[in-house]
Write a protein that holds these residues in place. Structure first.
Motif, short mmCIF file in Angstrom:
data_model
loop_
_atom_site.label_atom_id
_atom_site.label_comp_id
_atom_site.label_asym_id
_atom_site.label_seq_id
_atom_site.Cartn_x
_atom_site.Cartn_y
_atom_site.Cartn_z
N ILE A 178 0.85 -1.19 0.00
CA ILE A 178 0.00 0.00 0.00
C ILE A 178 0.89 1.24 0.00
N SER A 180 -3.39 9.77 1.05
CA SER A 180 -4.84 9.76 0.91
C SER A 180 -5.18 10.31 -0.48
N THR A 189 -5.94 6.07 -0.41
CA THR A 189 -5.05 4.91 -0.37
C THR A 189 -4.80 4.39 -1.79
N LYS A 190 -3.54 4.13 -2.08
CA LYS A 190 -3.17 3.57 -3.38
C LYS A 190 -2.51 2.21 -3.17
N TYR A 191 -2.75 1.34 -4.12
CA TYR A 191 -2.19 0.00 -4.06
C TYR A 191 -1.18 -0.17 -5.19
N PHE A 192 -0.03 -0.72 -4.85
CA PHE A 192 1.03 -0.96 -5.83
C PHE A 192 1.23 -2.46 -5.98
N VAL A 201 -0.36 0.75 -10.43
CA VAL A 201 -0.91 1.39 -9.24
C VAL A 201 -2.39 1.64 -9.47
N GLY A 202 -3.20 1.46 -8.41
CA GLY A 202 -4.63 1.70 -8.53
C GLY A 202 -5.28 1.95 -7.20
N ASN A 203 -6.57 2.25 -7.23
CA ASN A 203 -7.31 2.52 -6.00
C ASN A 203 -7.71 1.24 -5.27
N SER A 204 -7.46 0.09 -5.88
CA SER A 204 -7.72 -1.20 -5.26
C SER A 204 -6.69 -2.18 -5.80
N GLN A 230 -7.54 -2.98 -9.41
CA GLN A 230 -7.15 -1.92 -10.35
C GLN A 230 -5.65 -1.88 -10.55
N ALA A 231 -4.90 -2.16 -9.48
CA ALA A 231 -3.44 -2.18 -9.60
C ALA A 231 -3.00 -3.31 -10.53
#
Length: 265
Positions: free
Chosen positions: A34, A38, A40-43, A71-74, A77-78
């Motif tokens: 993570i 803000s 939160t982004k997921y890698f 990278v994404g919001n979940s 998505q990442a």
């Protein structure tokens, strides 16, 4: 669709028809965390695994792996973002496809004689469509392609003759049983299936003349027979190649569930 694009861009044919070799892929997440902040982004780091699979032997023919980051919001998505990083023009993917293409051609260069033997064996037991299917898989780049075409032309003729003889037998049986306008119309449906290339075509014409003379009515098939004969009588070599390949491809497409849905790895 991205795989189809990659295949097409790198000198191979992309098709939805059933073939012996096909390209597939899977992916696995090899790293994820993570990103602080803000929102939160997921890698994620994703490993894309590409396979050329031999559907007949049920084994992987060649493989390649490519790592990509997203990278994404979940997490989902990442993963999607990472997968999209691998474009159809990716150098590793392009090299893999080109090398696989060369290996496939080499395979057919070495195996085309065995394929011909198998096709001839199938034709002997009247499995013409399956025989043409196997021959249709041999690419034009194969050193034995012309020999394959010649064998396929002979088997296709037997296929035509077999269908035509069955249609003629049905037409005769129907006509002999009825010998009226209803029988003429029904027999005409079968006679219309007989192509001019069929060996028994003159017999079909003779029967249709007999029926027409007896019934003396303007049934569509008999009125249009001459038009159909002119339309079908002349076929250039390329048209014949297309015809026998279509028979083989149609047979192969009916076999997709037999080969594609087995567990490969």
């Amino acid at each position: 669709m991205r795989l189809n694009s990659a295949i097409a861009k790198n000198g191979m044919g992309a098709t939805d028809d059933f073939t012996q070799f096909y390209l597939s892929c899977s992916y696995s997440v090899v790293e994820k965390h993570i990103v602080p902040g803000s929102p939160t982004k997921y890698f994620q780091t994703v490993e894309m695994n590409y396979f050329v699979v031999d559907a007949f032997a049920q084994k992987v023919f060649s493989t390649a792996s490519i790592e990509a980051k997203g990278v994404g919001n979940s997490e989902e998505q990442a993963s999607t973002a990472a997968i999209r990083q691998v474009s159809p023009t990716n150098t590793t993917l392009a090299s893999f496809i080109k090398e696989s293409n060369m290996k496939i051609i080499k395979y057919y260069d070495e195996q085309y004689k065995n394929i011909i033997v198998k096709a001839k064996s199938l034709a002997k037991v009247y499995q013409y469509e399956e025989a043409l299917f196997h021959l249709s898989l041999v690419p034009e780049a194969c050193v034995g392609y012309q020999e394959v075409v010649e064998v396929a032309a002979g088997i296709y003729q037997k296929y035509l003759d077999d269908k035509a003889n069955k249609a003629l037998a049905k037409a005769r049986a129907i006509w002999n049983a009825g010998q009226d306008s209803y029988a003429a119309a029904e027999a005409g449906e079968y006679l219309a299936e007989i192509l001019p290339d069929a060996t028994c075509y003159p017999d079909a014409v003779s029967l249709s003349n007999e029926i027409k003379a007896r019934v003396k009515s303007d049934i569509d098939y008999y009125r249009k027979r001459e038009e159909k004969q002119e339309e079908r009588a002349y076929q250039v070599d390329m048209a014949k190649i297309k015809a026998w390949k279509e028979v083989g491809v149609a047979y192969g497409n009916n076999q997709k569930s037999v080969y594609y849905y087995r567990t490969l790895y």
